[in-house]
Scaffold this active site. Structure first.
Site, PDB file in Angstrom:
ATOM      1  N   GLY A   8      31.397  84.017 -34.794  1.00 62.59           N
ATOM      2  CA  GLY A   8      31.519  82.658 -34.275  1.00 62.59           C
ATOM      3  C   GLY A   8      31.306  82.662 -32.769  1.00 62.59           C
ATOM      4  N   ASN A  11      35.059  84.327 -31.788  1.00 59.20           N
ATOM      5  CA  ASN A  11      35.458  85.597 -32.406  1.00 59.20           C
ATOM      6  C   ASN A  11      34.429  86.115 -33.398  1.00 59.20           C
ATOM      7  OD1 ASN A  11      38.046  85.952 -31.201  1.00 59.20           O
ATOM      8  ND2 ASN A  11      38.815  84.288 -32.470  1.00 59.20           N
ATOM      9  N   VAL A  13      34.289  88.577 -36.719  1.00 59.17           N
ATOM     10  CA  VAL A  13      35.188  89.156 -37.714  1.00 59.17           C
ATOM     11  C   VAL A  13      34.374  90.004 -38.687  1.00 59.17           C
ATOM     12  CG1 VAL A  13      36.940  88.649 -39.459  1.00 59.17           C
ATOM     13  CG2 VAL A  13      36.649  87.107 -37.514  1.00 59.17           C
ATOM     14  N   PRO A 108      24.842  78.621 -39.556  1.00 60.78           N
ATOM     15  CA  PRO A 108      25.020  79.479 -40.730  1.00 60.78           C
ATOM     16  C   PRO A 108      26.462  79.496 -41.226  1.00 60.78           C
ATOM     17  CG  PRO A 108      24.275  80.761 -38.826  1.00 60.78           C
ATOM     18  CD  PRO A 108      24.240  79.328 -38.426  1.00 60.78           C
ATOM     19  N   ASP A 109      27.430  79.354 -40.303  1.00 59.03           N
ATOM     20  CA  ASP A 109      28.837  79.331 -40.728  1.00 59.03           C
ATOM     21  C   ASP A 109      29.099  78.158 -41.664  1.00 59.03           C
ATOM     22  OD1 ASP A 109      28.315  77.688 -38.461  1.00 59.03           O
ATOM     23  OD2 ASP A 109      30.452  77.562 -37.985  1.00 59.03           O
ATOM     24  N   ARG A 110      28.385  77.060 -41.450  1.00 59.08           N
ATOM     25  CA  ARG A 110      28.595  75.879 -42.290  1.00 59.08           C
ATOM     26  C   ARG A 110      27.974  76.097 -43.673  1.00 59.08           C
ATOM     27  NH1 ARG A 110      27.028  70.822 -38.694  1.00 59.08           N
ATOM     28  NH2 ARG A 110      28.759  69.830 -39.796  1.00 59.08           N
ATOM     29  N   ASP A 129      36.566  73.104 -40.415  1.00 54.31           N
ATOM     30  CA  ASP A 129      36.669  74.438 -39.813  1.00 54.31           C
ATOM     31  C   ASP A 129      37.061  74.308 -38.340  1.00 54.31           C
ATOM     32  OD1 ASP A 129      36.274  76.987 -38.747  1.00 54.31           O
ATOM     33  OD2 ASP A 129      34.593  77.429 -40.081  1.00 54.31           O
TER      34      ASP A 129
HETATM   35  N1  ADP Z   1      45.495  83.353 -35.489  1.00 56.05           N
HETATM   36  C1  ADP Z   1      45.230  82.495 -34.492  1.00 56.05           C
HETATM   37  N2  ADP Z   1      46.222  81.811 -33.869  1.00 56.05           N
HETATM   38  C2  ADP Z   1      45.956  80.960 -32.867  1.00 56.05           C
HETATM   39  N3  ADP Z   1      44.729  80.707 -32.409  1.00 56.05           N
HETATM   40  C3  ADP Z   1      43.736  81.350 -32.979  1.00 56.05           C
HETATM   41  C4  ADP Z   1      43.902  82.286 -34.053  1.00 56.05           C
HETATM   42  N4  ADP Z   1      42.690  82.750 -34.420  1.00 56.05           N
HETATM   43  C5  ADP Z   1      41.816  82.125 -33.607  1.00 56.05           C
HETATM   44  N5  ADP Z   1      42.439  81.299 -32.750  1.00 56.05           N
HETATM   45  C6  ADP Z   1      41.804  80.441 -31.757  1.00 56.05           C
HETATM   46  O1  ADP Z   1      41.176  79.421 -32.488  1.00 56.05           O
HETATM   47  C7  ADP Z   1      39.908  79.145 -31.950  1.00 56.05           C
HETATM   48  C8  ADP Z   1      38.889  79.273 -33.031  1.00 56.05           C
HETATM   49  O2  ADP Z   1      38.832  80.599 -33.448  1.00 56.05           O
HETATM   50  P1  ADP Z   1      37.785  81.057 -34.516  1.00 56.05           P
HETATM   51  O3  ADP Z   1      38.024  80.331 -35.794  1.00 56.05           O
HETATM   52  O4  ADP Z   1      37.802  82.550 -34.573  1.00 56.05           O
HETATM   53  O5  ADP Z   1      36.455  80.495 -33.807  1.00 56.05           O
HETATM   54  P2  ADP Z   1      34.928  80.854 -33.985  1.00 56.05           P
HETATM   55  O6  ADP Z   1      34.678  81.027 -35.455  1.00 56.05           O
HETATM   56  O7  ADP Z   1      34.223  79.659 -33.419  1.00 56.05           O
HETATM   57  O8  ADP Z   1      34.650  82.092 -33.206  1.00 56.05           O
HETATM   58  C9  ADP Z   1      39.659  80.112 -30.815  1.00 56.05           C
HETATM   59  O9  ADP Z   1      39.818  79.407 -29.606  1.00 56.05           O
HETATM   60  C10 ADP Z   1      40.725  81.177 -30.995  1.00 56.05           C
HETATM   61  O10 ADP Z   1      41.205  81.646 -29.757  1.00 56.05           O
HETATM   62  C1  PAZ Z   2      28.804  73.688 -34.863  1.00 54.11           C
HETATM   63  C2  PAZ Z   2      28.874  75.163 -34.515  1.00 54.11           C
HETATM   64  C3  PAZ Z   2      28.750  75.332 -33.008  1.00 54.11           C
HETATM   65  C4  PAZ Z   2      30.244  75.712 -34.962  1.00 54.11           C
HETATM   66  O1  PAZ Z   2      30.357  77.051 -34.554  1.00 54.11           O
HETATM   67  P1  PAZ Z   2      31.753  77.841 -34.384  1.00 54.11           P
HETATM   68  O2  PAZ Z   2      32.766  76.845 -33.917  1.00 54.11           O
HETATM   69  O3  PAZ Z   2      32.119  78.379 -35.743  1.00 54.11           O
HETATM   70  O4  PAZ Z   2      31.476  78.945 -33.436  1.00 54.11           O
HETATM   71  C5  PAZ Z   2      27.776  75.961 -35.285  1.00 54.11           C
HETATM   72  O5  PAZ Z   2      27.879  75.717 -36.643  1.00 54.11           O
HETATM   73  C6  PAZ Z   2      26.378  75.606 -34.818  1.00 54.11           C
HETATM   74  O6  PAZ Z   2      25.932  76.097 -33.797  1.00 54.11           O
HETATM   75  N1  PAZ Z   2      25.674  74.732 -35.580  1.00 54.11           N
HETATM   76  C7  PAZ Z   2      24.313  74.335 -35.331  1.00 54.11           C
HETATM   77  C8  PAZ Z   2      24.090  72.853 -35.516  1.00 54.11           C
HETATM   78  C9  PAZ Z   2      24.474  72.311 -36.898  1.00 54.11           C
HETATM   79  O7  PAZ Z   2      25.216  72.944 -37.659  1.00 54.11           O
HETATM   80  O8  PAZ Z   2      23.988  71.210 -37.237  1.00 54.11           O
HETATM   81  K     K Z   3      33.554  79.554 -37.662  1.00 59.29           K
END
Ligand code: ADP
Ligand code: PAZ
Ligand code: K
Length: 259
Positions: A8, A11, A13, A108-110, A129
């Site tokens: 993401g 993060n 994973v 792609p996450d979506r 999400d």
């Molecule tokens: N277990 C958790 N508790 C609190 N905050 C979290 C936790 N995991 C992630 N976060 C926070 O939530 C936000 C989204 O995290 P995450 O879902 O990993 O985002 P992404 O998929 O966009 O990288 C980030 O700002 C992160 O710091």
């Molecule tokens: C909307 C998002 C930034 C979310 O990303 P994330 O918060 O998981 O890092 C990602 O799905 C993205 O870059 N999407 C491209 C545009 C779209 O989904 O229409």
């Molecule tokens: K995500």
């Protein structure tokens, strides 16, 4: 064994699977400059720490940050001798193709959330999400992603307040006891927490009205559990939804992709 990577904007994973059996999850922050060797140093230290016997033979990647994919590809090739599947690339098939405007590059996450949620619940879904952005993914009755909503993420909103208003501190997002804050921190926490509760409720109600059929709401992403406390925002919360979706897409390609 399968290594599923969900990268993401905040993060990255890794989750490791022995067939259907989940073995472990490893988490690091996302940096596009991290090299293949750096991934391996981090990965092998943790795997050793957990004492898991790992033999990775396949890798699947979903990344909302296009630039990290190069180093993850090198990582997969150099250390596991395999060519990863990359969600969103034409050679990675999806169980259901998205129905969106021509030329749209859906995150792609979506696509992965959609596949994971449809596999568990069938169609007519909203996946919310709470990542860097807060996304709403609408899953049609047949399992196709048909669009949704992108809103600013919770932590982004907190940072924006802090960086643009000189007297506002950075706060941790928690559920405040009361809506009316009696100090600055409590006021910000209230605005962020209750603001997002209202945002999720309002957007889901409008999606349902526009979609015209009953829909199940699934919460996922880092901050989803916070928003599940006491309020009926979701039908279920599934922290592992994106990982599950990656295993679904991987299995689908093993079965149907003969290239
Ligand atoms: N277990 C958790 N508790 C609190 N905050 C979290 C936790 N995991 C992630 N976060 C926070 O939530 C936000 C989204 O995290 P995450 O879902 O990993 O985002 P992404 O998929 O966009 O990288 C980030 O700002 C992160 O710091
Ligand atoms: C909307 C998002 C930034 C979310 O990303 P994330 O918060 O998981 O890092 C990602 O799905 C993205 O870059 N999407 C491209 C545009 C779209 O989904 O229409
Ligand atoms: K995500």
């Amino acid at each position: 064994m399968l290594l599923a990577i969900d990268c993401g904007n905040t993060n990255t994973v890794f989750s490791i699977w022995d067939g259907e059996k989940f073995l472990c999850t490893l988490r690091t922050s996302t940096h596009h400059a991290r090299t293949a060797d750096a991934y391996f140093t981090w990965y092998s230290t943790l795997v050793k720490h957990y004492g898991i016997e790992v033999d990775i033979t396949e890798v699947i990647i979903s990344s909302t940050v296009p630039r990290v994919v190069f180093n993850l590809r090198v990582f997969a090739d150099r250390f596991f001798g395999c060519r990863p599947m990359v969600v969103g690339k034409p050679e990675c098939l999806l169980p259901h193709n998205p129905r969106v405007d021509a030329g749209t590059q859906v995150g792609p996450d979506r696509l992965v959330n959609t596949a994971g949620a449809f596999d568990r619940h069938g169609g007519d879904l909203i996946v919310v999400d709470f990542g860097t952005a807060t996304t709403f993914d609408v899953v049609d009755v047949d399992g196709a992603y048909i669009g949704g909503v992108i809103a600013p993420g919770v932590n982004l909103s907190v940072e924006a307040l802090h960086s643009s208003a000189a007297a506002l501190p950075h706060v941790d997002v928690t559920k405040p006891e009361k809506v009316i804050g009696t100090n600055t921190v409590a006021c910000i926490q209230s605005g962020v927490f209750w603001g997002y509760v209202g945002l999720v409720q309002g957007i889901c109600n409008q999606i349902r009205a526009e979609y015209g059929r009953d829909m199940k709401i699934i919460g996922t992403g880092g901050l989803a559990p916070l928003f599940a406390q006491g309020d009926v925002l979701f039908d279920t919360i599934e922290d592992d939804l994106t990982m599950h979706g990656l295993t679904v897409i991987h299995a689908y390609n093993k079965e149907n992709n003969k290239q």
